[in-house]
Design a protein around this motif. Structure first.
Motif, PDB file in Angstrom:
ATOM      1  N   LEU A 199      34.440  17.522   0.751  1.00  0.00           N
ATOM      2  CA  LEU A 199      33.265  18.199   1.319  1.00  0.00           C
ATOM      3  C   LEU A 199      33.629  18.784   2.680  1.00  0.00           C
ATOM      4  O   LEU A 199      33.270  19.910   3.025  1.00  0.00           O
ATOM      5  CB  LEU A 199      32.105  17.208   1.497  1.00  0.00           C
ATOM      6  N   HIS A 200      34.375  17.998   3.424  1.00  0.00           N
ATOM      7  CA  HIS A 200      34.785  18.432   4.761  1.00  0.00           C
ATOM      8  C   HIS A 200      35.707  19.645   4.658  1.00  0.00           C
ATOM      9  O   HIS A 200      35.541  20.652   5.342  1.00  0.00           O
ATOM     10  CB  HIS A 200      35.481  17.265   5.466  1.00  0.00           C
ATOM     11  N   ALA A 201      36.684  19.551   3.733  1.00  0.00           N
ATOM     12  CA  ALA A 201      37.670  20.633   3.598  1.00  0.00           C
ATOM     13  C   ALA A 201      36.972  21.957   3.256  1.00  0.00           C
ATOM     14  O   ALA A 201      37.412  23.033   3.666  1.00  0.00           O
ATOM     15  CB  ALA A 201      38.686  20.269   2.515  1.00  0.00           C
ATOM     16  N   GLU A 202      35.889  21.877   2.527  1.00  0.00           N
ATOM     17  CA  GLU A 202      35.191  23.089   2.119  1.00  0.00           C
ATOM     18  C   GLU A 202      34.159  23.522   3.174  1.00  0.00           C
ATOM     19  O   GLU A 202      33.406  24.469   2.968  1.00  0.00           O
ATOM     20  CB  GLU A 202      34.525  22.818   0.751  1.00  0.00           C
ATOM     21  N   GLY A 203      34.134  22.815   4.291  1.00  0.00           N
ATOM     22  CA  GLY A 203      33.207  23.160   5.377  1.00  0.00           C
ATOM     23  C   GLY A 203      31.777  22.751   5.091  1.00  0.00           C
ATOM     24  O   GLY A 203      30.835  23.189   5.761  1.00  0.00           O
ATOM     25  N   LEU A 204      31.590  21.877   4.090  1.00  0.00           N
ATOM     26  CA  LEU A 204      30.220  21.547   3.677  1.00  0.00           C
ATOM     27  C   LEU A 204      29.556  20.479   4.549  1.00  0.00           C
ATOM     28  O   LEU A 204      28.398  20.149   4.347  1.00  0.00           O
ATOM     29  CB  LEU A 204      30.210  21.105   2.208  1.00  0.00           C
ATOM     30  N   LEU A 205      30.323  19.939   5.517  1.00  0.00           N
ATOM     31  CA  LEU A 205      29.713  18.935   6.387  1.00  0.00           C
ATOM     32  C   LEU A 205      29.360  19.517   7.755  1.00  0.00           C
ATOM     33  O   LEU A 205      28.897  18.807   8.646  1.00  0.00           O
ATOM     34  CB  LEU A 205      30.657  17.729   6.557  1.00  0.00           C
ATOM     35  N   ASP A 206      29.596  20.800   7.874  1.00  0.00           N
ATOM     36  CA  ASP A 206      29.330  21.462   9.140  1.00  0.00           C
ATOM     37  C   ASP A 206      27.819  21.630   9.331  1.00  0.00           C
ATOM     38  O   ASP A 206      27.131  22.136   8.444  1.00  0.00           O
ATOM     39  CB  ASP A 206      30.036  22.822   9.114  1.00  0.00           C
ATOM     40  N   GLU A 207      27.321  21.205  10.482  1.00  0.00           N
ATOM     41  CA  GLU A 207      25.861  21.146  10.647  1.00  0.00           C
ATOM     42  C   GLU A 207      25.274  22.329  11.420  1.00  0.00           C
ATOM     43  O   GLU A 207      24.144  22.240  11.907  1.00  0.00           O
ATOM     44  CB  GLU A 207      25.478  19.834  11.339  1.00  0.00           C
ATOM     45  N   SER A 208      26.040  23.447  11.501  1.00  0.00           N
ATOM     46  CA  SER A 208      25.531  24.525  12.357  1.00  0.00           C
ATOM     47  C   SER A 208      24.260  25.187  11.798  1.00  0.00           C
ATOM     48  O   SER A 208      23.477  25.731  12.560  1.00  0.00           O
ATOM     49  CB  SER A 208      26.632  25.563  12.600  1.00  0.00           C
ATOM     50  N   ASP A 209      24.052  25.142  10.475  1.00  0.00           N
ATOM     51  CA  ASP A 209      22.835  25.780   9.957  1.00  0.00           C
ATOM     52  C   ASP A 209      21.867  24.801   9.295  1.00  0.00           C
ATOM     53  O   ASP A 209      21.058  25.169   8.448  1.00  0.00           O
ATOM     54  CB  ASP A 209      23.202  26.896   8.969  1.00  0.00           C
ATOM     55  N   GLY A 210      21.947  23.543   9.661  1.00  0.00           N
ATOM     56  CA  GLY A 210      21.035  22.550   9.077  1.00  0.00           C
ATOM     57  C   GLY A 210      21.744  21.215   9.035  1.00  0.00           C
ATOM     58  O   GLY A 210      22.934  21.134   9.332  1.00  0.00           O
ATOM     59  N   PHE A 211      21.019  20.164   8.640  1.00  0.00           N
ATOM     60  CA  PHE A 211      21.700  18.857   8.639  1.00  0.00           C
ATOM     61  C   PHE A 211      22.523  18.654   7.380  1.00  0.00           C
ATOM     62  O   PHE A 211      22.282  19.279   6.341  1.00  0.00           O
ATOM     63  CB  PHE A 211      20.696  17.718   8.856  1.00  0.00           C
ATOM     64  N   ARG A 212      23.547  17.821   7.496  1.00  0.00           N
ATOM     65  CA  ARG A 212      24.363  17.403   6.353  1.00  0.00           C
ATOM     66  C   ARG A 212      24.414  15.885   6.412  1.00  0.00           C
ATOM     67  O   ARG A 212      24.976  15.332   7.359  1.00  0.00           O
ATOM     68  CB  ARG A 212      25.800  17.940   6.455  1.00  0.00           C
ATOM     69  N   ARG A 213      23.817  15.217   5.452  1.00  0.00           N
ATOM     70  CA  ARG A 213      23.791  13.754   5.478  1.00  0.00           C
ATOM     71  C   ARG A 213      24.398  13.204   4.195  1.00  0.00           C
ATOM     72  O   ARG A 213      24.208  13.774   3.127  1.00  0.00           O
ATOM     73  CB  ARG A 213      22.353  13.258   5.655  1.00  0.00           C
ATOM     74  N   ILE A 214      25.140  12.104   4.338  1.00  0.00           N
ATOM     75  CA  ILE A 214      25.825  11.533   3.179  1.00  0.00           C
ATOM     76  C   ILE A 214      25.279  10.129   2.937  1.00  0.00           C
ATOM     77  O   ILE A 214      25.273   9.306   3.852  1.00  0.00           O
ATOM     78  CB  ILE A 214      27.337  11.406   3.458  1.00  0.00           C
ATOM     79  N   VAL A 215      24.817   9.881   1.726  1.00  0.00           N
ATOM     80  CA  VAL A 215      24.334   8.539   1.400  1.00  0.00           C
ATOM     81  C   VAL A 215      25.401   7.844   0.566  1.00  0.00           C
ATOM     82  O   VAL A 215      25.872   8.387  -0.434  1.00  0.00           O
ATOM     83  CB  VAL A 215      23.016   8.598   0.606  1.00  0.00           C
ATOM     84  N   ILE A 216      25.790   6.656   1.014  1.00  0.00           N
ATOM     85  CA  ILE A 216      26.836   5.919   0.306  1.00  0.00           C
ATOM     86  C   ILE A 216      26.264   4.608  -0.203  1.00  0.00           C
ATOM     87  O   ILE A 216      25.628   3.857   0.526  1.00  0.00           O
ATOM     88  CB  ILE A 216      28.049   5.661   1.232  1.00  0.00           C
ATOM     89  N   GLU A 217      26.518   4.347  -1.479  1.00  0.00           N
ATOM     90  CA  GLU A 217      26.025   3.126  -2.113  1.00  0.00           C
ATOM     91  C   GLU A 217      26.956   1.961  -1.818  1.00  0.00           C
ATOM     92  O   GLU A 217      28.108   2.146  -1.436  1.00  0.00           O
ATOM     93  CB  GLU A 217      25.989   3.338  -3.636  1.00  0.00           C
ATOM     94  N   LYS A 218      26.478   0.750  -2.038  1.00  0.00           N
ATOM     95  CA  LYS A 218      27.366  -0.403  -1.971  1.00  0.00           C
ATOM     96  C   LYS A 218      28.167  -0.503  -3.272  1.00  0.00           C
ATOM     97  O   LYS A 218      27.693   0.027  -4.266  1.00  0.00           O
ATOM     98  CB  LYS A 218      26.575  -1.669  -1.694  1.00  0.00           C
ATOM     99  N   PRO A 219      29.309  -1.105  -3.397  1.00  0.00           N
ATOM    100  CA  PRO A 219      29.975  -1.846  -2.331  1.00  0.00           C
ATOM    101  C   PRO A 219      30.718  -0.921  -1.376  1.00  0.00           C
ATOM    102  O   PRO A 219      31.405   0.003  -1.820  1.00  0.00           O
ATOM    103  CB  PRO A 219      30.958  -2.729  -3.090  1.00  0.00           C
ATOM    104  N   PHE A 220      30.545  -1.196  -0.076  1.00  0.00           N
ATOM    105  CA  PHE A 220      31.265  -0.424   0.920  1.00  0.00           C
ATOM    106  C   PHE A 220      32.512  -1.224   1.291  1.00  0.00           C
ATOM    107  O   PHE A 220      32.487  -2.118   2.115  1.00  0.00           O
ATOM    108  CB  PHE A 220      30.369  -0.180   2.133  1.00  0.00           C
ATOM    109  N   GLY A 221      33.617  -0.904   0.639  1.00  0.00           N
ATOM    110  CA  GLY A 221      34.837  -1.703   0.778  1.00  0.00           C
ATOM    111  C   GLY A 221      34.747  -2.923  -0.115  1.00  0.00           C
ATOM    112  O   GLY A 221      33.702  -3.200  -0.712  1.00  0.00           O
ATOM    113  N   ASN A 222      35.879  -3.648  -0.235  1.00  0.00           N
ATOM    114  CA  ASN A 222      35.801  -4.889  -1.002  1.00  0.00           C
ATOM    115  C   ASN A 222      36.294  -6.085  -0.207  1.00  0.00           C
ATOM    116  O   ASN A 222      36.374  -7.188  -0.716  1.00  0.00           O
ATOM    117  CB  ASN A 222      36.528  -4.775  -2.356  1.00  0.00           C
ATOM    118  N   ASP A 223      36.592  -5.863   1.052  1.00  0.00           N
ATOM    119  CA  ASP A 223      36.839  -6.951   2.005  1.00  0.00           C
ATOM    120  C   ASP A 223      36.848  -6.321   3.399  1.00  0.00           C
ATOM    121  O   ASP A 223      36.610  -5.112   3.542  1.00  0.00           O
ATOM    122  CB  ASP A 223      38.144  -7.702   1.704  1.00  0.00           C
TER     123      ASP A 223
END
Ligand code: BG6
Length: 489
Positions: A131-155
């Protein structure tokens, strides 16, 4: 509050979470005007059978099956249907992100985007990086928010590494690590109960509270998730995330405001104060058990080891209980007992605050042992609060009885939101208090790390008969207090 219009992009749109939780939650939010009508729901779907028609049919079926209010009329479907779009491709394919860029359009001059990663955890980093490589996280024209589910890591190490890597592509304020327990009404009510009343907070400390129990029992078994569960177990699946999160809300100090970081700063202080458990003494602080076979309504229940996809000599915990201490002024030496298990007789979730005995028992002639006062926050089956007190038994006698002040949480006519509705709405509004910050997740892994380490050994696993409450080894966690676990039946 109706949030700004947003493109809601679901990675893993054809998966289980999307079907059971996300799509029904979005449909209900639409009904309550909690999504702006110009918003879009964009499914990321694999090449093959998917086109706009099959995606729409899939969503419709999901709503018919899983929408909790069963409002499935044509009008309501029409609103949802016109929001649906899709982008075809694989998570690892750069062109898919280019196509997604084409699909994302501005609404009212802004291109707000919520990316929901309902995908296997192995894909989190690569997806965010793409997403970053494609410039899709750039917030200049609105917010970009990422929701991540659990498990976040495994230790602890993998969680740190994942935080570090994702942090290279997105700012912490763009990341929403979801823990659906924090979206439950009853869990949010804990904060209101504590900080919007004057009665209990002065008692909320080691001078008056004997101990706290946080219990989640489930009647279902491992279902179709053996592949994941064999690597997780009850400690990692439930305690590391949901139960520890609930504990922080019970134990934290009043935050300076309800702003995301103000709340999370207080929660992190609690997590950092949790006394480390020495690996060699884990058996004094934690118990694990696994369900053996049993029966329910005359039908046989398979033992965990006999379930499909489970190693026949698996030592994974399907029940786990831990005793934690929070080393600060408020909680020094007050045990926090957290327990959870699958294949128990009922699905019950509750938080019990057990108060100390009065300093002297004046009623010892008729009542040798005074039951301790308890305050219970019930999350399931019905949300509510119960306060257990001692009162006189009516009549010409000097006996006591236990009196329950029982207050259901629901207000008649009100339709409580599901956890995912509350949480998605918060993401759209940019409110992060109910999401775990990087340091919170890492601290929770730190707390369970010695237990995970000790449980790599095969010794110390108990077995319990499925569909019974009798878990060998559980009583020993409560020194000097046989029968002290609250009866969940
Ligand atoms: C999930 C766990 O996070 O929570 C499941 O992975 C568990 O194993 C579920 O069944 C319990 O959630 P709830 O809301 O049904 O109590």
């Amino acid at each position: 509050t109706q949030p700004e219009p947003c493109n809601i992009v679901i990675f893993g749109a054809g998966g289980d979470l999307s079907k059971r939780k996300l799509l029904p939650a979005l449909a209900r939010m639409q009904r309550w005007n909690l999504i702006a009508p110009e918003s879009r729901i964009i499914g990321i779907l694999r090449e093959g059978t998917w086109n706009l028609d099959t995606w729409k049919a899939y969503v419709r079926q999901s709503l018919e099956e899983f929408r909790s209010d069963n409002v499935n009329d044509e009008e309501s479907w029409g609103h949802i249907s016109q929001m649906l779009e899709l982008t075809i491709g694989d998570l690892g394919e750069a062109e898919m992100y280019q196509r997604l860029r084409q699909t994302l359009k501005s609404a009212n001059g802004k291109t707000n985007v919520l990316f929901y990663l309902a995908i296997p955890p192995d894909w989190y980093e690569a997806t965010v990086s793409n997403l970053h490589a494609e410039g899709l996280l750039d917030e200049s024209d609105g917010f970009r928010r990422i929701v991540i589910e659990k498990p976040f890591g495994n230790d602890l190490n993998s969680a740190r590494e994942l935080n570090r890597r994702i942090g290279e592509y997105a700012g912490e304020s763009q990341i929403y690590r979801i823990d659906h327990y924090l979206g439950k009404e009853g869990v949010q009510n804990l904060m209101v109960f504590r900080f919007a009343n004057t009665v209990f907070e002065p008692l909320w400390n080691r001078n008056y509270i004997d101990h706290v129990q946080i219990s989640v029992s489930e009647s279902l078994g491992v279902e179709y998730r053996a592949g994941y569960y064999e690597k997780a177990g009850a400690l990692v699946d439930m305690i590391q995330s949901h139960l520890i999160q609930v504990m922080t809300l019970v134990a934290m100090e009043s935050p300076i405001s309800l702003e995301g970081n103000a709340v999370r700063d207080e929660k992190v202080k609690i997590l950092k104060s949790v006394r480390p458990i020495p690996v060699e003494r884990v058996n004094e602080f934690a118990v694990r058990a696994q369900y053996a076979g049993g029966t329910r309504d005359g039908k046989r229940i398979l033992a965990y080891r006999d379930e499909e996809g489970v190693d026949p000599s698996s030592t994974i915990d399907t029940f786990a209980a831990v005793k934690l201490y929070i080393d600060n002024w408020r909680w020094q030496d007050v045990p926090f007992l957290l327990r959870t298990g699958k294949r128990l007789p009922e699905r019950v979730s509750e938080i019990t605050i057990r108060f100390k005995q009065p300093p002297k028992n004046l009623f010892s002639v008729t009542q040798q042992h005074l039951p301790q006062n308890e305050l219970i926050f019930r999350l399931h089956p019905e949300e509510g609060m119960i306060y257990l007190l001692n009162a006189k038994l009516p009549g010409l006698n000097d006996k006591l009885r236990e009196l329950a002040l029982d207050a259901p949480y629901a207000v008649s006519g009100a339709d409580s939101p599901e956890a995912y509705e509350t949480l998605l709405h918060d993401v759209l509004l940019g409110q992060s208090a109910l999401f775990s910050r990087a340091d919170e997740v890492e601290e929770s892994w730190r707390i369970v790390a010695p237990i995970m380490e000790a449980w790599k050994e095969r010794r110390g696993l108990h077995f319990y008969e499925a569909n019974t409450w009798d878990i060998p080894g559980m009583e020993e966690l409560m020194e000097d207090c046989v029968g002290c676990w609250r009866d969940l039946s």
